[in-house]
Design an enzyme around this catalytic site. Structure first.
Site: not given
Ligand code: AGP
Length: 601
Positions: A100, A482, A485, A501, A596
């Protein structure tokens, strides 16, 4: 991104690894694979696609063995394909690696290894690792030494787990700027890139620090530093967060999590503002930050949007200047930081690479750091001086909903905490509005049927524009995020006053504009902007407590105290994105290309 797990003991490893990968799938779901020590060889099963596909493959073609490593991938180098999926091996297939992170010098290492006669079959940066280990292993036949030398050649961030056919029950694991924990069992041990994925297996663990190498067998775990010296590690014992069992009658985690918001907020607001002895901002005391001259709130994506709303609220109530910044920009822009600076890092996962790096940078420069996170024992908690836990409960859907409103609530609680020292009256109104908030969100959610109907007008749009003024412009940003995404519709947002603008040039009769207007004082201005886009052929959907006659549809959310409308308006936009995604047949909880937890920069 990417999840790593490992097991060594006396039970069949494949089932345990697949169970572990299921729990880690939120970290990436392009492909999945396992490697198992099988007699004197290493057997691999891997595929492009989800862990469920890997499970079927392992059922059709079982692989026996009591020691193995597993991986679920979010592609960085090379497309999502079976060939690029992990584990990767050396040419003879005796060394297998899951990884990873990103190996930044993989091109140089590739050409070094090619000169030595190594051949590559994938497009990944990872594939250099088994070849490098092989290269050093041939010199010494020292497993630990070979892993240590290989790792010292790598630049970037990585967590890796290694199997070697000469050592059938032993996994080598390394963590460097990417989390990895060793779960300690009874005559069996585990590896995981997420502590919580060990739930149900063990509650005891070693958390590897940067550069440490763990040699894990069923009998025990030895940890070494980068020079090969044994390290005496502390065992952490902890209650693990269990994931939401399933999405229940809601069908999708996202919808379930949207509906959990009133409960989450009620808990947070009552514990931190209205309890007999309110704990306000967790362990933080006013004395800890009273000398603060400058506040930065940082985060990525949705967390950054929470930071932007936080700026409005803290400036308004606590009269302190606040800058909101995207972590990946903050870390590289030489921000003015000293020991009178407070950095609030917002991160649901507590593992976002850019946010962690920005926190470390600010700490080095003397700032105090507060982590606002939903994940106890995360890396963010370990870096921060103080932590405020958002207690939203596990958020499974990739699109953040309840974690966002819990982040907002944290920042409102922080504003109250600061403002109590300077004012009372306005604050009482804000507190009362927060007390009512769960009811107001419930009332917003009761508009779901109307929102579902409105979603029908969006389903075939190629472009959507979101507009708003003041804090509504941030809510518009979050609504557009949202929407793109989970529906893959191109959605852009602008402060409404910015339209003329430049962006208004894009507006024509095919355009659909979502206008957010919750501030009575600014509503007239937003209505003028609505008229301007309608005059150019656009259709307007309005999210507002006020009448907006020119809009083809107004979702009339409850009228709240203006300061708390970012909660109610966003709930409506979450439902709008959800229903549009459903109508478009999208995988709501696991949208394409996303993960996530974003553990690479
Ligand atoms: C939210 O819908 C997203 N999946 C993404 O923007 C997320 O909030 C971002 O990657 C930050 O993640 P974190 O809060 O775990 O740091």
């Amino acid at each position: 991104m990417c999840g790593i797990c490992g097991y060594t003991g006396s039970r069949q490893a494949a089932d345990i690894l697949i169970d572990g990968l299921k729990k880690l799938e939120y970290r990436g779901y392009d492909s999945a694979g396992i490697a198992i020590s099988h007699g004197t060889s290493v057997a691999i099963r891997k595929n492009c696609g989800r862990v469920s596909v890997l499970k079927s493959i392992c059922r059709e073609s079982p692989v026996e063995g009591a020691c193995g490593i597993g991986h679920t991938r979010w592609a960085t180098h090379g497309e999502a394909s079976t060939l690029n999926s992990h584990p990767h091996t050396n040419l003879s297939g005796t060394i297998a690696v899951v990884h990873n992170g990103i190996i930044e010098n993989h091109t140089e290492l590739r050409s070094f290894l090619c000169d030595k006669g190594y051949r590559f079959v994938s497009q990944t940066d990872t594939e250099v690792i088994p070849h490098l280990i092989d290269y050093y292993y041939r010199e010494s036949f020292d497993y630990l030494g070979a892993v240590r030398c290989a790792v010292s050649d790598l630049k970037g961030s990585f967590a890796i787990a290694v199997l070697c056919s000469d050592y059938p029950g032993k996994i080598m694991a390394v963590s460097y700027h990417s989390p990895l924990v060793v779960g300690i069992g009874e005559s069996e041990n585990y590896l995981s890139s997420d502590i919580n994925a060990l739930s149900g297996k063990t509650d005891k663990m070693y958390i590897l620090d940067d550069g440490e190498i763990a040699a894990v067998t069923a009998e025990g775990v030895s940890v070494y530093d980068k020079n090969g010296n044994a390290v005496d590690k502390e065992i952490h014992q902890t209650d693990l967060q269990t994931e939401n069992a399933d999405s229940g009658a809601y069908g999708h985690y996202m919808l379930k999590e949207i509906y959990q918001q009133p409960h989450v907020l009620r808990q947070m607001i009552s514990t931190h503002i209205f309890a007999d002895k309110p704990t306000l901002f967790g362990e933080l005391e006013y004395g800890d930050i009273k000398d603060t001259e400058r506040i930065f709130i940082i985060g990525c994506g949705t967390a950054y949007h929470a930071a932007c709303v936080g700026k409005y609220i803290i400036e308004k109530y606590a009269k302190l200047a606040v800058e909101a910044d995207v972590s990946s920009e903050f870390r590289y822009r030489n921000p003015l930081i000293d020991d009178k600076t407070l950095v609030i890092a917002i991160t649901q996962s507590g593992e976002t690479a850019d946010t962690l790096a920005a926190m470390k940078l600010a700490k080095e420069k003397g700032a105090k750091i507060i982590a606002v996170t939903n994940t106890p024992r995360s890396s963010a908690v370990r870096i921060a001086d103080f932590t405020f836990l958002t207690s939203a409960g596990a958020e499974i859907s990739v699109a953040s909903t309840k974690a966002y409103t819990a982040q907002l609530a944290s920042l409102y609680i922080f504003a109250v905490f600061l403002a109590e020292h300077i004012q009372k009256e306005e604050l009482t109104l804000l507190k009362n509005a927060l007390l009512r908030l769960p009811k107001d969100i419930t009332a917003t959610l009761s508009l779901e049927e109307k929102i579902k109907d409105a979603a029908k007008s969006l389903v075939n749009c190629e472009h959507l524009y979101y507009i708003g003024r003041g804090a509504d412009s941030v809510t518009a940003d979050e609504g557009a995020l949202k929407m793109k995404e989970i529906t893959y519709i191109h959605a852009e947002s602008y402060p409404a006053g910015e339209l003329k603008h430049g962006p208004i040039a894009l507006i024509d009769e095919k355009s659909l504009v979502v206008a957010v207007s919750t501030d009575k004082k600014l509503h007239g201005k937003t209505v003028s902007n609505i008229s301007e886009v309608i005059a150019r052929g656009a259709k307007v959907l309005c999210i507002s407590p006020f009448d907006t006659p020119d809009a083809f549809c107004t979702i009339k959310i409850p009228q709240t105290h203006g300061a708390v409308s970012p909660f109610t308006a966003v709930a409506a936009l979450q439902l709008l994105a959800y229903h549009t995604a459903l109508l478009r047949g999208c995988d709501v909880d696991k949208p394409r290309n996303l993960a996530k937890s974003v553990t690479v920069e």
